[in-house]
Design an enzyme around this catalytic site. Sequence first.
Site, PDB file in Angstrom:
ATOM      1  NE  ARG A  82      45.649  45.408  24.140  1.00 37.75           N
ATOM      2  CZ  ARG A  82      45.968  44.711  23.057  1.00 37.75           C
ATOM      3  NH1 ARG A  82      45.243  44.803  21.992  1.00 37.75           N
ATOM      4  NH2 ARG A  82      47.008  43.904  23.064  1.00 37.75           N
ATOM      5  CB  THR A  83      47.501  50.073  28.440  1.00 35.25           C
ATOM      6  OG1 THR A  83      46.624  48.953  28.560  1.00 35.25           O
ATOM      7  CG2 THR A  83      47.280  51.008  29.601  1.00 35.25           C
ATOM      8  CE  LYS A 113      72.890  54.964  33.772  1.00 32.00           C
ATOM      9  NZ  LYS A 113      73.070  56.376  33.429  1.00 32.00           N
ATOM     10  NE  ARG A 128      50.500  47.931  31.761  1.00 32.14           N
ATOM     11  CZ  ARG A 128      49.755  47.309  30.847  1.00 32.14           C
ATOM     12  NH1 ARG A 128      50.329  46.484  29.992  1.00 32.14           N
ATOM     13  NH2 ARG A 128      48.454  47.510  30.782  1.00 32.14           N
ATOM     14  CG  HIS A 166      44.771  47.663  33.808  1.00 28.75           C
ATOM     15  ND1 HIS A 166      44.837  48.970  33.392  1.00 28.75           N
ATOM     16  CD2 HIS A 166      45.144  46.912  32.733  1.00 28.75           C
ATOM     17  CE1 HIS A 166      45.253  49.001  32.129  1.00 28.75           C
ATOM     18  NE2 HIS A 166      45.441  47.767  31.708  1.00 28.75           N
TER      19      HIS A 166
HETATM   20  C1  NCD Z   1      45.648  43.532  30.304  1.00 21.28           C
HETATM   21  C2  NCD Z   1      46.751  43.847  31.300  1.00 21.28           C
HETATM   22  O1  NCD Z   1      47.829  44.296  30.901  1.00 21.28           O
HETATM   23  O2  NCD Z   1      46.475  43.651  32.466  1.00 21.28           O
HETATM   24  N1  NCD Z   1      45.904  44.092  29.041  1.00 21.28           N
HETATM   25  C3  NCD Z   1      45.558  45.386  28.814  1.00 21.28           C
HETATM   26  O3  NCD Z   1      46.073  46.303  29.433  1.00 21.28           O
HETATM   27  N2  NCD Z   1      44.574  45.599  27.941  1.00 21.28           N
HETATM   28  C4  NCD Z   1      45.288  42.090  30.246  1.00 21.28           C
HETATM   29  C5  NCD Z   1      46.359  41.102  29.875  1.00 21.28           C
HETATM   30  O4  NCD Z   1      47.515  41.437  29.670  1.00 21.28           O
HETATM   31  O5  NCD Z   1      46.012  39.924  29.788  1.00 21.28           O
END
Ligand code: NCD
Length: 367
Positions: free
Chosen positions: A86-87, A115, A136, A164
Site C-alpha cells: 500500500r505505501t 554493485k 523505503r 514512517h
Molecule cells: C507498515 C510498515 O511497513 O511499517 N506497513 C505499512 O506501510 N502500511 C506496518 C507493517 O509492515 O506491519
Amino acid sequence: MQGSSAISTGTATHSPIVSTLNELRGRQRLNFVGSHIISVDQFDRSAADRIFEVADKMQPYAMRQRITQVLQGAILSNMFFEPSTRTRVSFGSAFNLLGGEVRETSEAKTSSFAKGESLYDTARVLSGYSDVIVMRHPEPGSVAKFAEASRVPVINGGDGPNEHPSQALLDLYTMRTEIAAHGQSLDGLSIALIGDLRFGRAVHSLCKLLCLYDNIRLHSISPAELVLPQEIIDLLKTAGHDVIEYTDMADGIRGVDILYVTRTQEERFPSQQEADRYRGLFRLNQAIYTQNCEPNTVIMHPLPRDSRAQAQELDDDLNQNPNLAIFRQTDNGMLIRMALFALILDVVDEVDNHAKPVTWFTAKRHR
Ligand code: NCD
C-alpha cells in the site's frame, strides 16, 4: 540465540528515534515547499493541520469525481528496498492522480546497490532524473542520509524500525475523522496500541505525533520483550500523556476510544523461530471486542494484517464491524500522500485550476 533477551537490540534501540519534546512541538513552522519529509519531528500541530486541510481538498480527485493534471510532466522516483504494497502503490497512485509520472525501483538486487553503489551516489544520480523521490530502506537513518545527497525533495517511506511519517499522518487523520463522528477530538483521546511495539515504525512515528496533542491515555499492550522503546515512552510522558503497560489484551482494550493493532515485525527478528514465539499472542476477534469494548470503539491497523492461521491478530470475523476502519485508513493514505506532494511541489492552489470532469464509468467507492 535463545530466550527473549536474545532478540537483536541493534537497529531499534540505536536508531535515531530520540528527539526532544521541543523538536516535536516544533518551534519553527515547517515550510513544505521543497522540503524533505524524513521524520514526524518536523511537524508541529499547525503543520499537521495544514496537511489534513489539503488532504480534505483531495477527496474529489481520490474519489474519481474529477481529475487534475496539475503535476503533468513531473516525475516521481518511487524506490522501495523493502516489501511494500500500500505505501508504494498509494504514493505512486497519489502522484498519478495529480497528473505526474512514476518510475519504480523495488529490488535492491536489481538496482546498483547490488554493485556496491553508495546511498550518496544513488541519490545524486536519481535526483537528476526526478522531481521528488520516495524511498523505503531497511536501515534506520538511511533515508535521511540519502536526502542529504539528493538534489530534489525526498519522502521517507519507512527506514527500518525507525520512522514512517506518512503512515503516522494518515493514522492521525483517520483517528481524527473517526472520532469526530463521536463528537470527540484528538485531545483527550485514549488509544490501545497492541502487538509488536518495539519494532513497529508506524507505532513509533504515531506516538511521536501524538505528543503534539493534549491529555492522551495510551494503553501499550505487548509481550514484555516487545514493549515501546523507552525513548518513546519518555517523550509521551514529557508531553503529559499517561502510558499504562499491559500484557493481557482483554484488560488493556477496556475503556479506550481506539484500538491500534499491529503485526509482529518478523523481518526485524534475528530468526524466524524467534519471531514465531510472538505470533498469535494477541488476537482480536468479534467476540473479544463485544465482551470488552464500547460499541463504537474504532479498530485500526497499519496493515498488512497477518491472516495466517498462526497469527490472525485481527480476525476476518471483524470485517463487517462498522468500526473496523482499516480500509478507510488505506483510502486516507492516498489523500495524505497527495497532500504531501501538493505541498512540497507547491501546487496546492493550482490543483483545481487544472481539473476536468471524469469521462469514464466510476464505481462507487464505499467507505
Ligand atoms: C507498515 C510498515 O511497513 O511499517 N506497513 C505499512 O506501510 N502500511 C506496518 C507493517 O509492515 O506491519
